[in-house]
Enzyme design. Structure first.
Site: not given
Ligand code: ADP
Length: 305
Positions: A13, A44, A224, A254
């Site tokens: 939570v 999640n 990301g 997630d």
């Molecule tokens: P975590 O939340 O585990 O750090 P990431 O940051 O790598 O994972 O994000 C997971 C996925 O989410 C990425 O592979 C991408 O496909 C999507 N994602 C994350 N941030 C962005 C963004 N700013 N724009 C578009 N897609 C995103």
């Protein structure tokens, strides 16, 4: 092969307090706001997959406290099969006290609580139902021995495993998990597990290839805002990000894992399922919150960035 997904993992939570500043030790301070949210990587991912219409079962331990029942109800409301959601006697539910300051900077504590009580015996108790799953999804917010036990069991049963090695844990023994069907770290986790830098796509590719050299088959690195990387013995493929205006990236990983599992179990091949995962995660980052940012199937179908 069954299309059911079994998530063996955590629930939490989130206790989100917006603060003017952190109190000093011994100081009492008023804070402007507070909100709660359901979280935990396992929950999640289960909720994301279930909202997309997948058939999902979760094996988790909730607290013997105010939160335990609500966590179970939330999973059930989202369509997750909760027959193996059990209370850990005497334990508090897992919680994440999160503090957000006026600049949006955050400080987070993770109290694993009941998640630390998810044992190999819990997996054994659920095994006749888990055996009906086509994919088992694991993360690292529960004891490592439970993760290893689940992988060993799935190997004997011939059931595919997706391991999301999150949060980053230097104690993870790669030799014990190297034959999972899908290994899906983010850049931080990949860096920790390989001792390499993973800032750029090139660096992340090289690090992921080290995992292949250790015997892994399919590695997917989430990058990301740079999308994701599919690394297999057949080659490397960069899945470009879906361009969106990011608002809150918490839970993006997630969303990605849950959406991949749902689409792959729904019958899509690896690459199309990964592309859907990048789309679903992109939609989630355009909205605030973690589970609150995960779309349902109809809404996702209408997402046209
Ligand atoms: P975590 O939340 O585990 O750090 P990431 O940051 O790598 O994972 O994000 C997971 C996925 O989410 C990425 O592979 C991408 O496909 C999507 N994602 C994350 N941030 C962005 C963004 N700013 N724009 C578009 N897609 C995103």
């Amino acid at each position: 092969m069954s299309g059911m997904i079994g998530v063996v993992g955590s629930n939490m939570v989130d206790l989100v307090t917006t603060i003017g500043r952190m109190p000093a030790w011994g100081e009492t301070l008023e804070a402007p706001g507070f909100a709660m949210g359901f979280g935990g990587k396992g929950a999640n991912q289960a909720v994301a997959a279930a909202r997309l219409g997948a058939s999902v079962m979760m094996v988790t331990r909730v607290g013997d406290d105010l939160f335990g029942g609500d966590v179970k109800n939330n999973l059930e409301r989202n369509g997750v099969d909760v027959r193996h959601v059990r209370t850990a006697p005497g334990a508090a539910n897992g919680v994440a006290p999160i503090f957000i300051d006026p600049n949006g900077e955050n400080a987070i504590l993770i109290v694993k609580g009941a998640n630390d009580h998810l044992s190999p015996a819990d997996v054994d108790a659920a095994s006749s139902d888990l055996a009906r799953c086509g994919l088992i999804v694991l993360q690292l917010e529960v004891p490592l021995e439970t993760v290893y036990h689940t992988i060993d069991w799935a190997r004997r049963e011939g059931i595919s495993v997706l391991l999301n090695p999150a949060p980053a844990n230097p104690d993870l023994d790669l030799d014990r998990v190297k034959d999972v069907a899908f290994f899906m770290p983010n850049q931080t986790e990949l860096a920790l597990l390989t001792g390499r830098e993973t800032e750029t796509v090139e660096q992340a590719t090289e690090a992921a290839q080290l995992l292949l050299a250790r015997g892994m088959g399919t590695v997917v690195v989430t990058l990301g805002g740079d999308g994701a990387l599919l690394v297999t013995p057949d080659g490397v493929e960069h899945l470009p990000p879906v361009r969106v205006q990011a608002r809150d990236t918490s839970g993006a990983g997630d969303a990605f894992i849950g959406a991949f599992a749902a689409h792959f179990m729904g019958g899509l091949a690896l690459r199309p399922a990964l592309r859907e995962a990048t789309r679903y995660a992109a939609l989630s980052v355009t909205r605030s919150g973690t589970q609150a940012s995960f779309a349902g199937a109809a809404e996702f179908a209408g997402f046209d960035p």
